[in-house]
Design an enzyme around this catalytic site. Structure first.
Site, mmCIF file in Angstrom:
data_model
loop_
_atom_site.group_PDB
_atom_site.id
_atom_site.type_symbol
_atom_site.label_atom_id
_atom_site.label_comp_id
_atom_site.label_asym_id
_atom_site.label_seq_id
_atom_site.Cartn_x
_atom_site.Cartn_y
_atom_site.Cartn_z
ATOM 1 N N CYS A 133 6.747 -13.500 2.728
ATOM 2 C CA CYS A 133 6.080 -13.271 1.454
ATOM 3 C C CYS A 133 6.474 -14.267 0.375
ATOM 4 C CB CYS A 133 6.375 -11.855 0.954
ATOM 5 S SG CYS A 133 8.135 -11.532 0.691
ATOM 6 N N GLU A 191 1.629 -6.233 5.723
ATOM 7 C CA GLU A 191 2.345 -5.940 4.470
ATOM 8 C C GLU A 191 2.773 -7.242 3.829
ATOM 9 O OE1 GLU A 191 6.375 -5.193 2.372
ATOM 10 O OE2 GLU A 191 5.775 -6.545 3.990
ATOM 11 N N ARG A 215 9.158 -0.274 -5.839
ATOM 12 C CA ARG A 215 8.841 -1.384 -4.938
ATOM 13 C C ARG A 215 7.342 -1.378 -4.667
ATOM 14 N NH1 ARG A 215 12.352 -4.282 -1.845
ATOM 15 N NH2 ARG A 215 11.486 -5.519 -0.140
ATOM 16 N N ARG A 232 4.115 -2.984 -3.142
ATOM 17 C CA ARG A 232 3.778 -3.901 -2.061
ATOM 18 C C ARG A 232 2.294 -3.792 -1.728
ATOM 19 N NH1 ARG A 232 7.631 -6.181 -3.289
ATOM 20 N NH2 ARG A 232 9.351 -6.995 -2.015
#
Length: 406
Positions: A167, A214, A257, A259
């Site tokens: 990422c 993800e 978090r 995502r």
């Protein structure tokens, strides 16, 4: 070469691991990926391409007579997360990290038939928990020198392709840092940014029922949305229907978090609902250890540096700030660099400097089960948990996927 193995109807993986010298020197050996994948998939006809190499590697470590007495179909998987006895679907774990996808999918009845991860230290943690060494760089399977026919044999058939692909090229921090340094980011990053296309090639050849991806929140907005459009258009061109969203894990784990998640179906379903979570965000204080060692307390010099840099950055309106965590709220996002100075989450302590989270607390912030065996060093733990997925979120999404998986 080992010669004194007793023949057994059911042999423990820990026993085989010892006699085959798997992980003894804590250094990844490419052979171990072949051996452990073979041990997990002896009965899987689609993985016969690995058998010859695996048996060859095993025979170097065990005398042939003894080798013939071992039934590799009868292994007792004495690891924290053994494969399900009666799996209902198969999946592959790409850019596997320490196994957040695998924990969730195995819990729902999935059998992992292939794993890949480039970081050797991460592979060691993965093997401790699943009894399997991931293969290395995925480009060894998807590179231009690998034909479609070879790829089809090298990657086993599967229902679900799971991937938390790198990422950094798409994250806000990664983009800003690379821009400042004059480096490319996103798909222009030939090392990490282009890895989606390796996923796409596997999808094109293997045609899994579901692709489960993800990435960081910024993935959806990167390059004015063109990065996301490229991924979505590519998957649609391959015959998939795509659904995506951003989820904050804070109601499942004590960490804010956010995502990006994307689920792509080969079937032409018209609706897929991502899970929604009720209740209040988790409180950090409910997940902290008691009687934490002073080794996690930051030094006077580091704490003074945090205070001074925070003051300067607030005055100029840019840069990081290091504030004490509000224990009644979720922590800030855990990142891979957390172990360097702990600035993302500093735990207040009465009468002394604040402290960093412990590795166990990091595991809790990501929702890993208590059975999970931690990395061997604090530095490795901070890096690996900071890069991981939040397990409960993956499991919740996977449950919704199962409703559409025949």
């Amino acid at each position: 070469m080992v010669t004194n193995i007793e023949s057994k109807n059911m042999i423990k993986y820990s026993y085989l691991k010892e006699v085959l010298s798997i992980n003894k020197n804590k250094k990844f050996i490419a052979e171990n990926a072949f051996i452990t994948h073979y041990l997990h998939n002896c009965r899987n006809d689609s993985l016969k391409i690995y058998n010859e190499q695996a048996i060859n590697y095993i025979s170097k470590r065990i005398e042939e007579k003894i080798l013939n007495e071992i039934d590799f179909n009868e292994i007792e998987w004495d690891v924290p997360f053994p494969p399900p006895e009666n799996p209902t679907f198969k999946f592959i774990d790409l850019f596997a990290g320490i196994g957040g996808f695998r924990i969730a999918l195995q819990k729902l009845g999935g059998k992992c038939v292939f794993s890949s991860e480039i970081d050797n230290a991460v592979k060691y943690t993965y093997e401790k928990n699943f009894g399997e060494y991931p293969f290395g760089d995925i480009k060894h399977f998807t590179g231009p020198e690998v034909s479609d026919e070879e790829l089809n044999k090298l990657i086993p058939d599967h229902n679900v392709l799971a991937a938390g692909f790198p990422c950094q090229p798409f994250s806000l921090a990664g983009v800003s840092a690379r821009t400042y340094l004059g480096q490319v980011h996103g798909f222009l990053d030939e090392v990490k940014g282009n890895l989606f296309f390796d996923i796409a090639r596997i999808v094109e050849i293997k045609q899994p029922d579901v692709v489960f991806l993800e990435n960081v929140k910024n993935f959806q907005r990167h390059d004015k949305g063109d990065t996301f459009k490229t991924v979505k258009n590519t998957m649609e061109d391959l015959g998939y229907t795509c659904f995506s969203t951003i989820i904050n894990a804070e109601k499942l784990v004590p960490q804010s978090r956010q995502r990006f998640y994307m689920v792509c179906f080969r079937s032409s379903i018209t609706e897929f609902k991502f899970p929604e979570f009720d209740g209040e965000p988790k409180r950090l204080k409910d997940y902290l250890e008691e009687n934490v060692s002073d080794e996690y307390t930051i030094s006077d010099k580091l704490w003074e540096g945090h205070i001074n840099r925070t003051k300067r950055n607030l005055e100029r309106g840019t840069g990081f700030t290091a504030n004490l965590a509000d224990l009644n709220k979720p922590s800030k996002t855990l990142v891979a660099r957390y172990g360097k100075d702990g600035k993302e989450c500093l735990i207040p302590q009465e009468g002394k400097n604040p402290r960093k989270l412990t590795p166990l607390e990091c595991a809790r912030l990501q929702g890993f089960p208590k059975e999970f065996l931690l990395p061997d060093s604090n530095a490795a733990a901070y890096h690996q948990f900071g890069n991981s997925v939040s397990v409960p979120v993956i499991e919740a999404i996977a449950k919704e996927i199962m409703k559409h998986l025949d």
